[in-house]
Design a protein around this motif. Structure first.
Motif, PDB file in Angstrom:
ATOM      1  N   ARG A 119       5.002  18.666  24.479  1.00 47.62           N
ATOM      2  CA  ARG A 119       4.885  19.836  25.347  1.00 47.62           C
ATOM      3  C   ARG A 119       5.318  21.125  24.665  1.00 47.62           C
ATOM      4  O   ARG A 119       5.104  22.206  25.198  1.00 47.62           O
ATOM      5  CB  ARG A 119       5.696  19.618  26.629  1.00 47.62           C
ATOM      6  CG  ARG A 119       5.012  18.695  27.622  1.00 47.62           C
ATOM      7  CD  ARG A 119       3.696  19.279  28.112  1.00 47.62           C
ATOM      8  NE  ARG A 119       2.928  18.338  28.930  1.00 47.62           N
ATOM      9  CZ  ARG A 119       1.624  18.415  29.126  1.00 47.62           C
ATOM     10  NH1 ARG A 119       0.931  19.386  28.549  1.00 47.62           N
ATOM     11  NH2 ARG A 119       1.004  17.535  29.886  1.00 47.62           N
ATOM     12  N   ASN A 120       5.916  21.047  23.494  1.00 47.17           N
ATOM     13  CA  ASN A 120       6.170  22.264  22.729  1.00 47.17           C
ATOM     14  C   ASN A 120       4.881  22.824  22.133  1.00 47.17           C
ATOM     15  O   ASN A 120       4.789  24.005  21.817  1.00 47.17           O
ATOM     16  CB  ASN A 120       7.164  21.983  21.583  1.00 47.17           C
ATOM     17  CG  ASN A 120       8.556  21.718  22.091  1.00 47.17           C
ATOM     18  OD1 ASN A 120       9.012  22.363  23.034  1.00 47.17           O
ATOM     19  ND2 ASN A 120       9.238  20.755  21.486  1.00 47.17           N
ATOM     20  N   LEU A 121       3.893  21.946  21.976  1.00 47.82           N
ATOM     21  CA  LEU A 121       2.620  22.335  21.381  1.00 47.82           C
ATOM     22  C   LEU A 121       1.542  22.626  22.416  1.00 47.82           C
ATOM     23  O   LEU A 121       0.722  23.519  22.232  1.00 47.82           O
ATOM     24  CB  LEU A 121       2.121  21.225  20.447  1.00 47.82           C
ATOM     25  CG  LEU A 121       2.428  21.340  18.954  1.00 47.82           C
ATOM     26  CD1 LEU A 121       1.746  22.531  18.325  1.00 47.82           C
ATOM     27  CD2 LEU A 121       3.908  21.353  18.692  1.00 47.82           C
ATOM     28  N   ILE A 122       1.553  21.881  23.510  1.00 48.13           N
ATOM     29  CA  ILE A 122       0.499  22.004  24.515  1.00 48.13           C
ATOM     30  C   ILE A 122       1.143  22.210  25.886  1.00 48.13           C
ATOM     31  O   ILE A 122       1.825  21.319  26.410  1.00 48.13           O
ATOM     32  CB  ILE A 122      -0.406  20.756  24.541  1.00 48.13           C
ATOM     33  CG1 ILE A 122      -1.059  20.547  23.174  1.00 48.13           C
ATOM     34  CG2 ILE A 122      -1.479  20.901  25.629  1.00 48.13           C
ATOM     35  CD1 ILE A 122      -1.864  19.258  23.067  1.00 48.13           C
ATOM     36  N   GLN A 164      -0.141  29.367  15.980  1.00 45.43           N
ATOM     37  CA  GLN A 164      -0.257  30.717  15.411  1.00 45.43           C
ATOM     38  C   GLN A 164      -1.730  31.110  15.270  1.00 45.43           C
ATOM     39  O   GLN A 164      -2.569  30.252  15.072  1.00 45.43           O
ATOM     40  CB  GLN A 164       0.422  30.737  14.030  1.00 45.43           C
ATOM     41  CG  GLN A 164       1.923  30.568  14.124  1.00 45.43           C
ATOM     42  CD  GLN A 164       2.649  31.144  12.922  1.00 45.43           C
ATOM     43  OE1 GLN A 164       2.237  32.118  12.316  1.00 45.43           O
ATOM     44  NE2 GLN A 164       3.774  30.528  12.580  1.00 45.43           N
ATOM     45  N   PRO A 165      -2.034  32.427  15.392  1.00 47.98           N
ATOM     46  CA  PRO A 165      -1.110  33.553  15.457  1.00 47.98           C
ATOM     47  C   PRO A 165      -0.604  33.907  16.859  1.00 47.98           C
ATOM     48  O   PRO A 165       0.329  34.698  16.978  1.00 47.98           O
ATOM     49  CB  PRO A 165      -1.931  34.705  14.895  1.00 47.98           C
ATOM     50  CG  PRO A 165      -3.323  34.382  15.292  1.00 47.98           C
ATOM     51  CD  PRO A 165      -3.433  32.891  15.199  1.00 47.98           C
ATOM     52  N   SER A 166      -1.171  33.334  17.905  1.00 50.12           N
ATOM     53  CA  SER A 166      -0.710  33.668  19.252  1.00 50.12           C
ATOM     54  C   SER A 166       0.564  32.917  19.615  1.00 50.12           C
ATOM     55  O   SER A 166       1.351  33.375  20.438  1.00 50.12           O
ATOM     56  CB  SER A 166      -1.808  33.342  20.278  1.00 50.12           C
ATOM     57  OG  SER A 166      -2.902  34.211  20.122  1.00 50.12           O
ATOM     58  N   GLY A 167       0.766  31.746  18.998  1.00 53.14           N
ATOM     59  CA  GLY A 167       1.947  30.929  19.268  1.00 53.14           C
ATOM     60  C   GLY A 167       2.812  30.763  18.041  1.00 53.14           C
ATOM     61  O   GLY A 167       2.878  31.654  17.187  1.00 53.14           O
ATOM     62  N   GLU A 168       3.422  29.603  17.912  1.00 50.01           N
ATOM     63  CA  GLU A 168       4.427  29.383  16.871  1.00 50.01           C
ATOM     64  C   GLU A 168       4.049  28.332  15.840  1.00 50.01           C
ATOM     65  O   GLU A 168       4.569  28.356  14.724  1.00 50.01           O
ATOM     66  CB  GLU A 168       5.755  28.953  17.524  1.00 50.01           C
ATOM     67  CG  GLU A 168       6.324  29.966  18.497  1.00 50.01           C
ATOM     68  CD  GLU A 168       7.545  29.437  19.230  1.00 50.01           C
ATOM     69  OE1 GLU A 168       8.367  30.263  19.638  1.00 50.01           O
ATOM     70  OE2 GLU A 168       7.671  28.195  19.390  1.00 50.01           O
ATOM     71  N   HIS A 169       3.181  27.397  16.177  1.00 51.57           N
ATOM     72  CA  HIS A 169       2.949  26.235  15.329  1.00 51.57           C
ATOM     73  C   HIS A 169       1.580  26.292  14.644  1.00 51.57           C
ATOM     74  O   HIS A 169       0.991  27.352  14.524  1.00 51.57           O
ATOM     75  CB  HIS A 169       3.132  24.958  16.150  1.00 51.57           C
ATOM     76  CG  HIS A 169       4.486  24.861  16.785  1.00 51.57           C
ATOM     77  ND1 HIS A 169       5.627  24.549  16.078  1.00 51.57           N
ATOM     78  CD2 HIS A 169       4.887  25.058  18.072  1.00 51.57           C
ATOM     79  CE1 HIS A 169       6.677  24.550  16.875  1.00 51.57           C
ATOM     80  NE2 HIS A 169       6.252  24.850  18.104  1.00 51.57           N
TER      81      HIS A 169
END
Length: 572
Positions: A359-362, A308-313
């Motif tokens: 891979r959910n993070l990177i 966050q803020p562009s992604g989810e984590h």
């Protein structure tokens, strides 16, 4: 080979009265004479600890870890304070005082007997101010960041600073009570450290690591994690070696380093404030970069970090997934891997063994989190010297948009009118805020991501195009155009916009234009009269007189260019 004389010996190595004065008063702290004999490099610890800067409130403990490392490596640590800038407390905005803090750092280093310096940074402006000041002196320097706080928990969900904007909208529409707000305050800020998302603080920590000014993993180790103290200990050991190697900032802060940092910021979806601070640092050290570099080097890099803020984590999660080295490893083919860093190794060597564990993070270059990232730089008759937007935090359907302007001449007018049910505005309008640029506010506050009118929020609309000459918090999001230059207070084109004018935004084409005739444009410009700001003394007066515009980094013109670490003439 003759060992280079330490800079500190210009003080402590003297004989007679001068040497007596420099050493004697230091000895009242219990330091034995052999520490002053020139065998141990004096390492300054530039500490922005302050209880008024909560992001940095744990720096006393972190400084002790640093000192242990310095002593172990054969150095002599001496801690000193400088002005600390707490983003959430200081008025009217911390950005007003960034240059003042940089001057404090520069003169504190130059005027005192130190051979190298460790810069302890955390909250947003403490990092650029310390790096700017140290760059102007150009002695061996290494940055230790404070680290992000642990992710908050509220009603079963993870929360961080980016949620403040969501909470504010829910509070305005009655979905969140004042009691819930108070509960969320404590739930969000539950540990030491700076903001949990990729806000400006974490963006700055990533900036110094990607520039090569910090050890690997500096950007993402949580503040409460014991490994943050281990990193500080190792940094203390390394700064002593840097002095012995004469590894100055100017050897690290090359053009390649700045290009690397721009690309890494794009991959992280970092704060738009990055542009102002990196530009100011480059001008201090004498490297030429401009807005076109940010667009050019960002354009080839997608969003790789799902934060966050562009992604989810959150940044804490990013550390567990491999940290910044793992992100940089994914974009290795685009980086200048031969750029040297503070540990004496190249960027390529530092990321050689980096791995991604989630891979959910990177993501990867081939399968990124989002295709658009970085900073888009806009030009047009509304911003001849540029304006910026972060596409990864914007609404895709608004990146090409034409709408009628709803103008707020000042922040006070915005606050007074925004929730007036009679305000003539709808979701297709473009909100325009004037007089919040470097001189106009003054200090260029983070008000660009204006909260939407209540009647728009009540319709379920969460985003509108917003334009200003101000800034936005790195934790903010939305289709927000910032840093319009030149600013409205000095007669920039933004000052000429009237409610009802059509404005055309086209991010793919990098344009922002006011759709009025050339004749009308010239007429309004001729009628413009600048506002006389009520500041007649002190630092604010200096700021108004000497500050540059947004596209130049909002620095003082007389501070650009490194002036070196020469010792001033003393009067003993």
């Amino acid at each position: 080979m003759t060992k280079k004389k330490l800079r500190s010996q210009e003080w402590y190595g003297r004989t007679g009265k001068d040497g007596f004065i420099y050493r004697s008063w230091m000895k009242n702290q219990g330091f034995p004479h052999h520490l002053f004999e020139g065998e141990k490099p004096v390492i300054g610890i530039c500490n922005t600890w302050s209880e008024l800067t909560p992001c940095n409130a744990h720096f006393r403990d972190l400084a002790e870890a640093l000192k242990r490392g310095i002593w172990e490596a054969g150095g002599f640590p001496l801690e000193f304070p400088v002005m600390s800038l707490g983003e959430c407390s200081i008025k009217p905005t911390a950005m007003l005082f960034r240059n003042l803090a940089s001057m404090d750092v520069e003169e504190s280093i130059r005027a005192n007997p130190m051979d190298g310096v460790v810069l302890m940074c955390g909250c947003d402006k403490t990092t650029p101010s310390l790096v700017m000041g140290a760059a102007s002196v150009d002695i061996p320097a290494l940055v230790v960041s404070g680290g992000p706080m642990l992710v908050g928990r509220f009603k079963g969900k993870k929360i961080g600073t980016s949620d403040v904007w969501r909470f504010a909208e829910d509070f305005k529409t009655g979905k969140l009570s004042q009691e819930d707000f108070i509960e969320a305050e404590a739930a969000m800020s539950r540990s030491v450290g700076h903001c949990a998302p990729m806000g400006t603080a974490s963006t700055m920590a990533a900036m110094v690591e990607s520039l090569g000014l910090a050890l690997p993993d500096n950007a993402t180790i949580p503040a409460a994690d014991s490994r943050r103290k281990v990193l500080a200990h190792m940094a203390g050991m390394r700064i002593v070696e840097m002095v012995n190697e004469d590894l100055k900032m100017s050897k690290i802060l090359t053009r390649k380093a700045f290009e690397n940092s721009i690309m890494v910021n794009a991959a992280l979806g970092g704060s738009t404030n990055f542009i102002l601070h990196l530009t100011a640092i480059a001008k201090r050290i004498g490297v030429e970069i401009d807005l076109t570099d940010f667009d050019h080097f960002s354009s080839k890099i997608p969003l790789i970090a799902n934060v966050q803020p562009s992604g989810e984590h959150w940044v804490e999660d990013l550390f567990y997934a491999g940290g910044l080295p793992a992100v940089m490893k994914e974009m290795e083919k685009h980086l200048h891997t031969d750029a040297i860093t503070v540990n004496g190794k190249t960027i390529g060597e530092n990321i050689n063994k980096a791995e991604c564990y989630d891979r959910n993070l990177i993501g990867t270059m081939e399968k990124p989190i989002k295709p658009d990232s970085g900073i888009a730089v806009l030009k047009g008759n509304l911003c001849p010297n540029g304006a910026v937007i972060k596409p990864s935090a914007a609404s895709p359907h608004l990146l090409t948009h034409t709408g009628k302007a709803v103008v707020f001449e000042t922040i006070d007018e915005y606050k007074a009118k925004i929730d007036d049910p009679n305000l003539d505005i709808d979701e297709n309008s473009i909100m325009v805020m004037k007089n919040v640029g470097p001189k106009g506010y003054p200090g260029m506050p983070e008000v660009g991501n204006m909260t939407l009118p209540k009647k728009i929020l009540d319709k379920g609309i969460k985003d509108m195009v917003r334009i200003s000459d101000g800034r936005m918090s790195g934790t903010g999001y939305g289709t927000v155009i910032l840093h319009v230059s030149p600013e409205s207070a000095i007669g920039g084109p933004l000052a000429l916009v009237k409610t009802g004018d059509l404005i055309e935004l086209n991010v793919p084409n990098r344009t922002l234009n006011l759709l009025i005739s050339d004749e009308e444009f010239a007429k309004r410009k001729a009628e413009f009269k600048p506002t006389q700001l009520p500041y007649e003394r002190g630092y604010v007066n200096l700021f108004l007189d000497k500050v540059n515009q947004a596209h130049e980094g909002v620095d003082f013109d007389f501070l650009q260019g490194s002036s070196g670490s020469e010792v001033k003439r003393d009067s003993h």
